[in-house]
Design an enzyme around this catalytic site. Structure first.
Site: not given
Length: 380
Positions: A184, A224-227
């Site tokens: 993102l 994970g995170g924005d992945e």
């Protein structure tokens, strides 16, 4: 009056047998049981499917089924309903095989009394309840180990397992698969501004939109995170993949509303294809990741297919990063000052400081050639 503690289905063709069981349960002190009766196994299976029963009392001599076949068929169709065999057959070997077939207990009709029958029923129901709770706990443990708890999507471990299976199917069928690596854009700014709780809600919204863009045979996972990562199966031509990638990009074009704020996110997508870009999961993910970084460098949102030249650029970047750190130690960086002159007075109004890197092999490098890398690696 004692509460009803179980709904029992008695399966047997002997009227005296039925009357005896009914009398024993009626005189039980362990609570009231609701008893229903089926004379054949076919009728019993139909009734179990039509209603909720806590236990089946099963005779082994039925008009339409005999012996352990009755136990097996009942357990196959309804594994959640405990079965207690109640028979006139006095056979130790048969009783052992009945338990191995899934029965909870083996009772003889001429030896039961109200207390024995009630205890067997209650223990079987409780044992089945405990087994169901244990299985539920195992399923929950498996789910938490294989899924992202924020979005409900498969996590990295489950994604890589499904990717391995997709590769196996691809080798058998000769069809290609695609791996997409999604990152993102502008999410960090939104998360830092609105807080992590709002950021979590935003990630869930993104996951819902992305999930609507893939087929049930494909896998969307949160890495994970924005992945996020995607595996697309049965790819016949690259256009099949670009259609999905563009659909995902379009899905994120519409603004998100979080806590009254309208947020717009972009996304960079990297794509690798088997077997041209890799024959194993690790290589395909790595190459999709490289392509994603290339997409992020080229435009605000978009997709890029992996190309072999990206590996060369990655090697060059790694070499430049290593040289960057050594260059600091060796004093290869210099600062040049460019004055700004007041046109009226002719005096120096200020100085602009410009860093230069005297690279031992590449010569003098301008900031545009290394400052982005210095920022990303923290060397700046």
């Amino acid at each position: 009056m004692n509460p009803v503690v179980g709904r029992i289905l008695l399966v047997g063709n002997d009227p005296q047998h039925v009357a005896t069981v009914r009398g024993h349960l009626a005189s039980s002190r362990g609570g009231r049981f609701s008893l229903e009766h089926s004379a054949t196994l076919a009728d019993a299976l139909w009734r179990i499917e039509s209603g909720e029963f806590d236990l089946v009392l099963l005779d082994l001599d039925l008009p339409d089924s005999a012996g352990l076949e009755s136990v097996r068929r009942t357990r196959i169709h309804f594994p959640h309903v405990p079965v207690v065999v109640l028979t006139a057959r006095r056979d130790d070997d048969l009783s052992l095989r009945a338990l191995q077939a899934g029965a909870q207990d083996y009772l003889l009709t001429d030896q039961i009394d109200p207390e024995l029958l009630t205890r067997s029923i209650r223990y079987a129901i409780e044992r089945q309840r405990m087994l169901a709770e244990l299985e539920q706990a195992r399923q929950h443990e498996h789910y938490t180990a294989t899924h992202d708890l924020l979005t409900g999507l498969p996590n990295r471990m489950l994604f890589e397992d499904r990717l391995e299976r997709a590769l196996e199917d691809s080798r058998r069928s000769g069809q290609s698969i695609a791996v997409l690596f999604l990152d993102l854009n502008r999410f960090k700014a939104a998360n830092d501004t609105l807080g992590h709780s709002a950021g979590d809600r935003l990630i869930r919204m993104v996951a819902q939109r992305l999930a609507a863009c893939v087929r049930s045979s494909d896998t969307l996972a949160r890495r994970g995170g924005d992945e996020f990562t995607v595996v697309i199966t049965r790819v016949t031509r690259p256009q099949d993949v670009t259609r999905v990638a563009q659909k995902m990009l379009d899905a994120l074009e519409k603004p998100f509303v979080v806590d009254g704020f309208e947020l717009r996110l972009g996304m960079s997508v990297g794509i690798s294809l088997s077997p041209t870009d890799g024959k194993d999961s690790e290589t395909l993910i790595k190459h999709a990741d490289l392509a994603m970084y290339r997409a992020k460098a080229r435009r605000a949102s978009g997709y890029e297919f992996f190309r072999a030249s990206m590996n060369h650029r990655t090697a060059e970047r790694a070499e430049l990063e290593a040289s960057l750190r050594k260059g600091l130690e060796r004093g290869e960086f210099t600062v040049r000052y460019q004055p700004q002159i007041d046109s009226r007075s002719g005096d120096v109004a200020c100085m602009e400081a410009l860093v230069r890197w005297k690279h031992p092999r590449l010569g003098t490098l301008r900031p545009s050639q290394f400052m982005n890398l210095a920022n990303e690696t923290g060397v700046v």
